[in-house]
Design a protein around this motif. Structure first.
Motif, PDB file in Angstrom:
ATOM      1  N   PHE A 765       0.832  -1.200   0.000  1.00 42.87           N
ATOM      2  CA  PHE A 765       0.000   0.000   0.000  1.00 42.87           C
ATOM      3  C   PHE A 765       0.869   1.253   0.000  1.00 42.87           C
ATOM      4  CE2 PHE A 765      -1.754   3.344   2.741  1.00 42.87           C
ATOM      5  CZ  PHE A 765      -2.881   3.705   2.012  1.00 42.87           C
ATOM      6  N   LEU A 766       1.878   1.299   0.857  1.00 44.16           N
ATOM      7  CA  LEU A 766       2.738   2.481   0.921  1.00 44.16           C
ATOM      8  C   LEU A 766       3.496   2.688  -0.387  1.00 44.16           C
ATOM      9  CD1 LEU A 766       4.226   2.147   4.531  1.00 44.16           C
ATOM     10  CD2 LEU A 766       2.398   3.676   3.781  1.00 44.16           C
ATOM     11  N   ARG A 767       3.864   1.586  -1.044  1.00 45.17           N
ATOM     12  CA  ARG A 767       4.656   1.715  -2.276  1.00 45.17           C
ATOM     13  C   ARG A 767       3.780   1.846  -3.516  1.00 45.17           C
ATOM     14  NH1 ARG A 767      10.080   0.268  -1.726  1.00 45.17           N
ATOM     15  NH2 ARG A 767      10.189   1.384  -3.706  1.00 45.17           N
ATOM     16  N   GLY A 768       2.471   1.533  -3.393  1.00 49.04           N
ATOM     17  CA  GLY A 768       1.664   1.482  -4.607  1.00 49.04           C
ATOM     18  C   GLY A 768       0.443   2.366  -4.636  1.00 49.04           C
ATOM     19  N   PHE A 769       0.080   2.989  -3.515  1.00 50.70           N
ATOM     20  CA  PHE A 769      -1.149   3.792  -3.510  1.00 50.70           C
ATOM     21  C   PHE A 769      -0.950   5.072  -4.316  1.00 50.70           C
ATOM     22  CE2 PHE A 769      -3.888   7.139  -1.826  1.00 50.70           C
ATOM     23  CZ  PHE A 769      -5.129   6.533  -1.965  1.00 50.70           C
ATOM     24  N   LYS A 770      -1.896   5.313  -5.217  1.00 55.33           N
ATOM     25  CA  LYS A 770      -1.847   6.502  -6.061  1.00 55.33           C
ATOM     26  C   LYS A 770      -3.113   7.328  -5.843  1.00 55.33           C
ATOM     27  CE  LYS A 770       0.843   4.088  -9.591  1.00 55.33           C
ATOM     28  NZ  LYS A 770       0.913   3.639 -11.004  1.00 55.33           N
ATOM     29  N   VAL A 771      -3.011   8.596  -6.171  1.00 53.31           N
ATOM     30  CA  VAL A 771      -4.114   9.527  -5.939  1.00 53.31           C
ATOM     31  C   VAL A 771      -5.368   9.079  -6.675  1.00 53.31           C
ATOM     32  CG1 VAL A 771      -4.869  11.919  -6.237  1.00 53.31           C
ATOM     33  CG2 VAL A 771      -2.502  11.427  -5.566  1.00 53.31           C
ATOM     34  N   LYS A 772      -5.218   8.435  -7.815  1.00 61.01           N
ATOM     35  CA  LYS A 772      -6.379   8.069  -8.632  1.00 61.01           C
ATOM     36  C   LYS A 772      -7.290   7.092  -7.911  1.00 61.01           C
ATOM     37  CE  LYS A 772      -3.998   4.294 -11.074  1.00 61.01           C
ATOM     38  NZ  LYS A 772      -3.574   3.782 -12.387  1.00 61.01           N
ATOM     39  N   TYR A 773      -6.720   6.247  -7.020  1.00 61.10           N
ATOM     40  CA  TYR A 773      -7.553   5.295  -6.291  1.00 61.10           C
ATOM     41  C   TYR A 773      -8.530   6.028  -5.370  1.00 61.10           C
ATOM     42  CZ  TYR A 773      -4.321   1.636  -7.837  1.00 61.10           C
ATOM     43  OH  TYR A 773      -3.568   0.774  -8.585  1.00 61.10           O
ATOM     44  N   ARG A 774      -8.054   7.062  -4.718  1.00 60.99           N
ATOM     45  CA  ARG A 774      -8.931   7.801  -3.816  1.00 60.99           C
ATOM     46  C   ARG A 774     -10.002   8.570  -4.585  1.00 60.99           C
ATOM     47  NH1 ARG A 774      -8.837   9.812   1.457  1.00 60.99           N
ATOM     48  NH2 ARG A 774     -10.850  10.828   1.799  1.00 60.99           N
ATOM     49  N   VAL A 775      -9.613   9.155  -5.700  1.00 63.06           N
ATOM     50  CA  VAL A 775     -10.583   9.898  -6.495  1.00 63.06           C
ATOM     51  C   VAL A 775     -11.687   8.968  -6.984  1.00 63.06           C
ATOM     52  CG1 VAL A 775     -10.900  11.233  -8.600  1.00 63.06           C
ATOM     53  CG2 VAL A 775      -8.874  11.623  -7.171  1.00 63.06           C
ATOM     54  N   ALA A 776     -11.311   7.802  -7.477  1.00 64.18           N
ATOM     55  CA  ALA A 776     -12.312   6.852  -7.972  1.00 64.18           C
ATOM     56  C   ALA A 776     -13.208   6.361  -6.835  1.00 64.18           C
ATOM     57  CB  ALA A 776     -11.621   5.675  -8.649  1.00 64.18           C
ATOM     58  N   PHE A 777     -12.619   6.115  -5.678  1.00 64.47           N
ATOM     59  CA  PHE A 777     -13.396   5.621  -4.536  1.00 64.47           C
ATOM     60  C   PHE A 777     -14.397   6.675  -4.064  1.00 64.47           C
ATOM     61  CE2 PHE A 777     -13.851   4.712   0.072  1.00 64.47           C
ATOM     62  CZ  PHE A 777     -14.408   3.433  -0.042  1.00 64.47           C
ATOM     63  N   ASP A 778     -13.966   7.925  -4.051  1.00 56.48           N
ATOM     64  CA  ASP A 778     -14.875   8.992  -3.638  1.00 56.48           C
ATOM     65  C   ASP A 778     -16.023   9.138  -4.634  1.00 56.48           C
ATOM     66  OD1 ASP A 778     -13.421   9.531  -1.394  1.00 56.48           O
ATOM     67  OD2 ASP A 778     -12.291  11.199  -2.266  1.00 56.48           O
ATOM     68  N   ARG A 779     -15.728   8.968  -5.895  1.00 56.90           N
ATOM     69  CA  ARG A 779     -16.796   9.069  -6.894  1.00 56.90           C
ATOM     70  C   ARG A 779     -17.801   7.936  -6.726  1.00 56.90           C
ATOM     71  NH1 ARG A 779     -12.873  10.522 -12.066  1.00 56.90           N
ATOM     72  NH2 ARG A 779     -12.542  12.729 -11.519  1.00 56.90           N
ATOM     73  N   GLU A 780     -17.322   6.754  -6.390  1.00 51.42           N
ATOM     74  CA  GLU A 780     -18.238   5.634  -6.165  1.00 51.42           C
ATOM     75  C   GLU A 780     -19.178   5.916  -5.004  1.00 51.42           C
ATOM     76  OE1 GLU A 780     -15.968   2.149  -5.526  1.00 51.42           O
ATOM     77  OE2 GLU A 780     -15.131   2.086  -7.554  1.00 51.42           O
ATOM     78  N   ARG A 781     -18.693   6.623  -3.996  1.00 51.64           N
ATOM     79  CA  ARG A 781     -19.513   6.929  -2.815  1.00 51.64           C
ATOM     80  C   ARG A 781     -20.287   8.232  -2.963  1.00 51.64           C
ATOM     81  NH1 ARG A 781     -16.026   7.460   2.162  1.00 51.64           N
ATOM     82  NH2 ARG A 781     -14.696   8.659   0.739  1.00 51.64           N
ATOM     83  N   ASN A 782     -20.184   8.865  -4.122  1.00 54.47           N
ATOM     84  CA  ASN A 782     -20.839  10.158  -4.371  1.00 54.47           C
ATOM     85  C   ASN A 782     -20.359  11.214  -3.379  1.00 54.47           C
ATOM     86  OD1 ASN A 782     -22.457   9.192  -6.522  1.00 54.47           O
ATOM     87  ND2 ASN A 782     -23.913   8.330  -5.040  1.00 54.47           N
ATOM     88  N   VAL A 783     -19.069  11.200  -3.125  1.00 58.54           N
ATOM     89  CA  VAL A 783     -18.448  12.170  -2.230  1.00 58.54           C
ATOM     90  C   VAL A 783     -17.699  13.182  -3.072  1.00 58.54           C
ATOM     91  CG1 VAL A 783     -16.757  12.483  -0.382  1.00 58.54           C
ATOM     92  CG2 VAL A 783     -18.257  10.494  -0.370  1.00 58.54           C
ATOM     93  N   ARG A 784     -17.784  14.455  -2.663  1.00 62.49           N
ATOM     94  CA  ARG A 784     -17.057  15.494  -3.396  1.00 62.49           C
ATOM     95  C   ARG A 784     -15.572  15.191  -3.366  1.00 62.49           C
ATOM     96  NH1 ARG A 784     -18.537  21.251  -1.213  1.00 62.49           N
ATOM     97  NH2 ARG A 784     -16.958  21.750  -2.786  1.00 62.49           N
ATOM     98  N   THR A 785     -14.939  15.293  -4.506  1.00 61.64           N
ATOM     99  CA  THR A 785     -13.521  14.968  -4.592  1.00 61.64           C
ATOM    100  C   THR A 785     -12.825  15.984  -5.481  1.00 61.64           C
ATOM    101  OG1 THR A 785     -11.940  13.201  -5.088  1.00 61.64           O
ATOM    102  CG2 THR A 785     -13.816  13.446  -6.576  1.00 61.64           C
ATOM    103  N   ARG A 786     -11.524  15.908  -5.514  1.00 56.97           N
ATOM    104  CA  ARG A 786     -10.747  16.855  -6.301  1.00 56.97           C
ATOM    105  C   ARG A 786     -10.816  16.506  -7.782  1.00 56.97           C
ATOM    106  NH1 ARG A 786      -4.495  15.691  -4.978  1.00 56.97           N
ATOM    107  NH2 ARG A 786      -4.275  17.279  -6.581  1.00 56.97           N
ATOM    108  N   MET A 787     -10.614  17.474  -8.594  1.00 58.71           N
ATOM    109  CA  MET A 787     -10.559  17.267 -10.031  1.00 58.71           C
ATOM    110  C   MET A 787      -9.100  17.143 -10.447  1.00 58.71           C
ATOM    111  SD  MET A 787     -13.688  17.164 -11.001  1.00 58.71           S
ATOM    112  CE  MET A 787     -13.450  17.309 -12.774  1.00 58.71           C
TER     113      MET A 787
END
Length: 1535
Positions: A765-787
């Motif tokens: 996780f520390l070596r592989g987590f990228k910002v895109k994972y969080r953005v996609a996850f927030d979109r799935e939950r209908n949470v406001r996220t960064r563009m």
């Protein structure tokens, strides 16, 4: 002919027969009776019973002895006076339960005293068709203490013996109606007897003078009941020559005492003892301290025992009950039977070993996991067995070495459980099988309502008595039973009543039940295992008593043998159910033994004879023969070892004392202590109390587990049995290399955490987590996220960059957003594991973080990154290896404090609240350093969960001295710790309830980050720890103390303004860490190749939006309109409050007495005065919600100490400490005070200092200090007459001192003016809110959202500190002079005061706030002009004299304007003229007032006249004589 009552009984019986046949089916066996017999004739009285079931008549509350009241209190029972009870021929009602005997507290929050003293009665359950000639066998049930553990869950050790003993109990909790209904050929009697002090008060003087009192009267009550049964049971159809006594727990103790006590011959003929609680039997001398304490608490402090007893007999039951409850303090023995030499002559076990007992058949048994104590072993043993010495206890503890257990708690539970309960089964069974016959059992079915799979103490009660769980004060709860449970209960009752009827449980057992083997001598020590099957088949089986269990009771040396099979009494019977599912932790805390069933060992011996006798054991009665040899046939009994530990042959029996002749080497020098190997720090975090050791350790060899398939989804009948009766609770460990396996896989006990897998996953996780994972996850939950500005921005590896930044900055803390764990698909499991098992996961993640730190450092060194090349890289890597790195998780959904419950214990929780108290830094010991006083050997012990495992002896083999290890404090290691008290925020408290609080423990870097008044969002581990009754004793309370070990905190909340940074210490509230934390969530900038543009963070984007917004020309009106948009109009009021939220700049001026401190305040105070219903309170509520550190209070509900600070006693340190009040808690924020005029004078007086100097001085209880109260005050007040009187000044309209009013920068009059156009607009506005919630605030202006308004003000407060320009300064001077000139009037000699320096300072603060509002770094002309306008408008309405229409600041500063002063002077002059021209005897008061009123053009009020006359009296010009209407005013001669 039948009587009307008999016809009614017959009809009721028929109805019940039909109902119960449908409901209970097999539980009921209906007999063919023509009519039930509900009246019994005892010769001296007739009793009418209750047809409780179709086959059962219950006669409830029949007296068997005289009431033990008045002079008979504390004396032996007196046989029933039959002549007193009732004349023959009268029928007495016996259809309802009587009052039970007076009970004591259980020590768990209830109060004793329930019940009656007139309670020596019995309940008789007889067959409905019984006749006096039937000769049915009789079962007499002696109740126990009532097992509260199903509701208390955890019982303090010092309360166990009383709780399970003779403290409380109500026979109503154990009904027998269904027993007789199932087998209508028995009569059952349950006995009430005196409890606690009423039944077992003892003093040594009783032995020499029986007139004082008698010993063991509660036990003698039972004997008297047995005598009554012998005389009268035939009337119920019972046979007095076939009586069986039965009891469980404390009732089982009573059965044991009846078996060995003298004078019991012929009273009973068989016995059943269930879960025999081996009652502590102290001597009367040992009970004397308890007697003295008890008598003193009752109020009987007489000098002699005789006088004390007389006082006790006259005392009220409530006084005695309170005294009984007071004995639950852990300092005294409880009220128990005593060795009086008459009723009880010696310890029951000694009598059994010597053959001195009743020769009757016996059933005796215990539950699988019988344990009672939860405190220290030494305390538990000394309480249960008072004759044990410390040496005896030490030797006893040697038989249970800690190495055989997972921890000390398991060791204590097993050792005390065997001595308190389990050994009674073998001791009693072994004695009786030699003289008569005995049957033993092991009950193996848990109480289904206990929430545990452990078969705890007295579990069979629930099954045998309709699902009963006893409660406080005689109450109980009956839980409906399933058909399977009903079938099992029917089987148990059949066994019991078969024994009652024939002396053998097999004679009348059910067909499906297995044969219950007799407990016979030799190798065949067989018993039955009672456990649930199906509605049609029995689950019970037979087994041989394990060898270890025999040896625990025999206390002699023998080899532990092996066993592998079960002897089944039925071909299709299921195997014994396991005590726990494999890998499931014990909910009840029953210990698991860390022993290997395949290893041959030798059980411990108990060589001290005195200790053996004190525990109740004599010399071994026979040599044990091995049950079976290795390689026995498959039909050999199941191996079910006891909880008794194996003996370690390598451990010497006694310590090798250090001799003076032994050679002493250099290591014995006091300067160079010989020491054990240095302790490897498995965990240095104060917030984590984990037993997890991440140092690689080779797993011990274990016997191969059974290959039987364990289906965890089954009912448990096909699971293999753990190798110990005390539960093998460790997770399975795969085979290591020695057995041909691969690498070791370590799992944490009781969890799903696999160390290797978790470490690997988190590294990935520390070596592989990228910002895109969080953005996609927030979109799935209908949470406001960064563009994302580009796809490359989403490919940034977030944590690698953060870790490199940690290395560069030297930080050791990484803030981990747990939502990122959930967003990264491979690490979703870690999210739930971290939430459930933080104590295991956080250390694992800490280690993984350090590993990744090193990996990245090596990679950067190899790549030649700047600062990491060659020696610099080696130095950085060495620095990393020497530092501990910590993960600080956050990101859980914040819960309210009152939502925390016991299910959250040891889990990661997130809460938010308001800090109300913070202690100074406390040194928290992490590693204890011990030195042997004999040989100077040293060793370190790591603190485990707040406890020091103090070594009992020196670890050196050549010394091994006991009790010589001394703690060396200055060599111990400590960590910083701080205790914080967090309270629910006012907006989160439900209506009508008080706010909840929780204690926080912060460690290391989190210490001193927050201060009282801060609003925190805290992530931590919810813990519960037992509380000691007395710090000097080991006894614990049943009520646990809860707190949160904080792993992460954030100051402020998303929906509130930021803090005023000028009130915070420089860097004091910043947590030294990397990642998202604090109010400003900064996302790290991506670090790529050289020349790559730095990407703009979300905070920078927000900043740019706010700056664009600040450039709007209408920003001032926009912000004011957005303030409380639901409130219509009041534009100037909103603008003034808006500038209050922005605030001025706090200044520190060295000259002029400032001494470098905040000499001039920048906070703005605003007061709203006006008519009711003008939205004053709504504005205050709005500001409270948005303001930083906002505190809302009401004038009537506030006190002086509530606003400033009050002295209280700290519950932990017991020292006097200051609790901050509303003004101190709102330091750096806004304090909203409603109903300001309703404060009393003492409360308002504290505001003078706080509003000007912004401090609160305290001098209370020896605490002298000055606290900061740098707060803006927004207050609202109502006029005295509810409606504002325009003909009076402000000071006359509101009940406030002028000195306080003058301290407000802005004072607004909010009046309810009658104007049709305005009223129409206001009504339309209110109606529109109800229709669509779109406020029309003064027009069609747009309104900023709440969060955007908050962000705007936060940014201005934290980033902008405007400086006054020269032009603005000149304008301020000019404006002040204009305000002062407004009082010039050439026609008047006295000038009016229209402005003071306070108004000038207020204009400066308002100008700075207006500049902040514009995001301007300089105060310019427009800022000063707006400040002048606001000040002028406020003064124009609040300081205008209603009589002259002129502005007069004297009205606000002194309460009296120039016109009032002139009026008083004229009035004074006319009074003197009136006295000088009148009679020398003076003028009547009423006449003078009337004359002056007629002369004046302005009405002269009686109040004004009284004030003037009073002033003249004080000056010595006049004097008044007389009272009321006869008062005379006289001129003083010569004045």
């Amino acid at each position: 002919m039948y009587t009307l009552q008999e016809l009614f009984d017959m009809a009721l019986w028929m109805i019940k027969t039909a109902i119960y046949s449908l409901l209970y089916g097999g539980f009921l066996t209906l007999t063919s009776v023509s009519s039930p017999t509900t009246v019994v004739d005892l010769g001296y009285a007739q009793y009418r019973g209750n047809l409780s079931l179709p086959n059962t008549v219950a006669f409830l509350g029949l007296p068997y002895a005289e009431p033990p009241v008045d002079d008979r209190r504390f004396r032996s029972p007196v046989p029933l006076n039959t002549a007193r009870v009732q004349e023959h021929g009268t029928i007495v009602d016996a259809t309802s339960y009587p009052d039970f005997c007076v009970q004591s507290t259980t020590g768990s929050g209830d109060a004793g005293g329930a019940g009656s003293e007139d309670c020596l009665k019995v309940n008789v359950y007889a067959p409905a068709s019984a006749q006096p000639t039937d000769k049915f066998p009789v079962l007499v049930y002696i109740h126990g203490g009532g097992d509260k553990r199903h509701t208390l869950r955890v019982i303090p050790a010092h309360l166990i013996d009383t709780l399970i003993g003779y403290t409380y109990g109500n026979p109503r909790n154990w009904p027998f109606d269904h027993w007789v209904n199932q087998v209508p050929e028995v009569v059952i009697v349950s006995v009430y007897y005196r409890l606690d002090s009423f039944g077992f008060l003892a003093h040594p003087s009783f032995a020499s003078d029986s007139s004082l009192g008698d010993f063991n009267v509660g036990f003698e009550d039972q004997t008297e009941a047995l005598r009554w049964i012998q005389k009268n049971i035939h009337s119920f159809g019972g046979d007095p020559s076939r009586v069986t006594i039965n009891g469980e727990s404390a009732g089982g103790s009573s059965v044991e005492l009846h078996l060995v006590a003298p004078g019991q011959d012929g009273l009973f003929h068989a016995a059943i003892a269930q879960s025999v609680y081996r009652t502590p039997l102290p001597t009367p001398t040992q009970q004397e301290p308890l007697f003295n304490f008890f008598a003193e608490k009752v109020g009987c402090r007489a000098s002699s025992v005789s006088a004390q007893m007389a006082c006790l007999r006259n005392a009220s039951i409530s006084a005695i009950a309170r005294a009984q409850d007071a004995t639950f303090n852990g300092s005294y023995n409880s009220f128990h039977p005593v060795l009086d030499g008459k009723t009880i002559t010696q310890l029951p076990t000694v009598s059994l070993e010597q053959g001195e007992f009743q020769r009757v058949p016996l059933i005796v048994g215990a539950c699988s996991n019988e344990t009672l104590s939860s405190g220290p072993m030494e305390t538990s043993l000394s309480r249960f067995f008072p004759q044990l010495t410390q040496s005896d206890i030490a030797r006893y503890e040697e038989q249970y070495p800690l190495a055989d257990f997972s921890n000390a708690t398991q060791q204590q539970q097993v050792a005390t459980g065997e001595s308190e309960l389990i050994c009674a089964r073998e001791i009693m069974g072994g004695a009786f099988e030699q003289k008569t016959k005995a049957f033993t059992y092991r009950y193996n079915q848990p109480n289904p309502t206990s929430g545990s799979v452990a078969v705890g103490h007295a579990s069979e009660n629930w099954m045998m008595f309709l699902g009963t769980n006893t409660g406080f004060n005689g109450t109980t709860t009956f839980t409906p039973m399933t058909p399977t449970e009903i079938a099992f209960a029917e089987e148990l009752i059949a066994y019991w009543l078969s024994f009652v009827r024939s002396g053998d449980p097999n004679t009348y057992k059910l067909e499906r039940s297995p044969t219950w083997p007799a407990y016979t001598a030799g190798d065949q020590l067989s018993r039955i295992v009672l456990q649930q099957g199906t509605p049609d088949t029995s689950g019970s089986i037979t087994e041989l008593q394990p060898q270890l269990e025999t040896e625990s009771s025999d206390i002699e040396d023998a080899e532990m043998q092996d066993a592998n099979a079960v002897e089944q009494s039925m071909l299709d019977a299921p195997p014994p159910q396991p005590l726990f599912l494999p890998g499931t932790p014990s909910a009840a805390g029953t210990p698991a033994r860390q022993s290997d069933a395949s290893v041959v060992g030798t059980p411990g011996t108990f060589s001290n004879v005195m200790a053996r006798r004190a525990v109740g054991l004599s010399t071994p009665r026979r040599k044990s023969t091995p049950l079976f040899e290795r390689g026995s046939s498959p039909s050999s009994p199941l191996a079910f070892p006891s909880s008794s530990p194996q003996k370690n042959n390598a451990t010497p029996r006694g310590p090798a004392r250090f001799q003076a002749s032994d050679p002493v080497g250099p290591e014995s020098s006091p300067l160079t202590f010989p020491s054990s190997p240095a302790l490897s720090a498995r965990n240095r975090r104060g917030d984590i109390h984990s037993t997890l050791n991440l140092t690689p350790v080779r797993a011990p060899r274990r016997a191969a587990r059974s290959t039987q398939d364990n289906n965890l989804n089954s009912d448990g009948t096909q699971l293999d049995l753990p190798p110990s009766s005390t539960l093998q609770l460790s997770a399975p460990v795969p085979e290591d290399d020695h057995y041909g396996g691969g690498d070791e896989i370590r799992a944490v006990w009781g969890t799903t955490v696999n160390l290797n897998e978790s470490t690997k996953t988190f590294k990935d996780f520390l070596r592989g987590f990228k910002v895109k994972y969080r953005v996609a996850f927030d979109r799935e939950r209908n949470v406001r996220t960064r563009m994302l500005s580009s796809p490359d921005e989403g490919e940034v590896i977030l944590y690698e960059n953060l870790i490199r930044r940690m290395r560069q900055t030297g930080e050791t803390n990484l803030n981990l957003d747990m939502v990122n764990l959930q967003a990264y698909p491979p690490s979703k499991k870690l999210y739930f594991q971290l939430q459930k098992y933080p104590q295991e996961m956080v250390p694992t993640m800490d280690q993984a973080l350090k590993d990744v730190m090193l990996e990245l450092a090596y990679e950067d060194q190899q790549a030649g990154v700047e600062g990491m090349a060659d020696e610099q890289g080696d130095e950085e890597i060495g620095d990393i290896m020497g530092k501990p790195y910590k993960i600080r998780p956050f990101g859980l959904q914040a819960a309210n404090l009152r939502e925390l419950n016991p299910t959250d214990t040891d889990k990661l929780v997130c809460i938010k609240g308001l800090v109300i108290r913070a202690t100074p830094v406390i040194p928290d010991m992490k590693v204890a350093f011990f030195r042997c006083l004999a040989c100077n050997h040293t060793m370190q012990v790591e603190i485990d969960r707040g406890r020091i495992d103090e070594p009992g002896r020196c670890p050196r083999d050549v010394c091994a001295s006991v009790g010589t290890m001394s703690l060396v404090h200055n060599r111990c290691e400590f960590a910083d710790r701080q205790a914080i008290r967090l309270q629910e925020t006012p907006d989160a408290v439900p209506d009508g309830q008080t706010p909840h609080t929780v204690s926080l423990s912060v460690y290391d870097e989190l210490v001193d980050v927050s201060k009282p008044g801060d609003r925190l969002v805290v992530t931590g581990i919810f813990r519960s720890v037992p509380v000691r009754v007395n710090p000097r004793q080991r006894t614990l309370k049943s009520l646990f103390k809860t707190f949160v070990d904080v792993v992460h905190l954030r100051i402020g909340s998303d929906d509130r303004l930021g803090l005023d940074r000028s009130t915070r210490p420089a860097g004091g509230d910043r947590v030294p860490s990397i990642g998202q934390i604090g109010e400003e969530e900064e996302e790290p900038e991506a670090e790529g190749a050289e020349g790559e543009e730095q990407r703009v963070s979300r905070a920078a984007e927000m900043e740019s939006k706010l700056k664009v917004l600040s450039r709007r020309p209408d920003i001032y009106n926009l912000l004011a309109t957005s303030m409380a948009p639901s409130i219509w109009g009041m534009d100037d009021v909103k603008k003034g409050i808006l500038l209050q939220l922005f605030g001025g700049t706090n200044k520190s001026v060295a000259r002029g007495g400032g001494a470098g401190g905040p000499r001039y305040r920048g906070d703005i105070n605003v007061l709203l005065v006006g008519d009711p219903g003008t939205s004053k309170s709504q504005i205050l509520q709005y500001v409270h919600k948005i303001a930083p550190r906002g505190v809302y209070t009401s004038g009537k509900g506030s006190s002086a100490v509530g606003l400033t600070a009050y002295v209280t006693r700290d519950p932990d340190s017991k020292q006097l400490v200051l609790e901050s009040g509303a003004l101190v808690l709102s330091d750096g924020g806004v304090c909203c005070i409603d109903e300001f005029d309703k404060m009393n004078d003492s409360t308002r007086s504290v505001l003078h200092e706080a509003m000007e100097q912004q401090t609160v001085s305290i001098a209370k209880a020896g605490i002298i200090t000055t606290l900061n109260a740098r707060t803006s005050i927004l207050a609202a007040a109502n006029p005295i007459g509810s409606k504002y009187d325009r003909g009076l000044s402000v000071t006359q309209n509101i009940d406030l001192p002028p000195t306080l009013i003058s301290r407000f920068d802005l004072l607004y009059l909010v009046l309810d003016d009658m104007d049709e156009a305005l009223d129409r607009k206001l009504a339309q506005h209110l109606v529109s809110l109800y229709l669509e919630d779109v406020p029309q605030s003064g027009g069609d202006n747009e309104i900023l959202p709440f969060d955007q308004l908050s962000a705007y003000i936060t940014f201005a407060r934290s980033r902008i500190s405007p400086i006054i320009t020269e032009e603005a300064g000149d304008e301020l001077v000019k404006s002040y002079v204009i305000l002062r000139k407004a009082g010039d009037d050439p026609r008047q000699s006295e000038k009016r005061i229209t402005a003071t320096t306070r108004q000038l300072e207020s204009m400066i603060r308002l100008s700075e706030a207006h500049a902040r509002m514009r995001f301007s770094s300089f105060v310019e002309l427009e800022d000063v002009r707006e400040a002048y306008r606001l000040m002028r408008e406020a003064i124009n309405t609040s300081a205008r004299d209603p009589t002259t229409g002129e502005i007069d600041m004297g009205l606000l500063d002194t309460g009296i304007g120039r016109a009032q002063r002139k009026l008083k002077a004229d009035l004074r002059k006319e009074i003197l003229n009136l006295l000088d021209g009148g009679d020398k005897r003076g003028v009547r008061w009423g006449d003078a007032l009337k004359a002056l009123d007629e002369q004046s053009s302005v009405r002269v009020t009686s109040t004004e006249f009284h004030e003037v006359v009073k002033e003249m009296e004080q000056e010595g010009l006049v004097k008044t004589v007389g009272d009321r209407d006869r008062r005379m005013i006289r001129r003083v001669e010569g004045a």
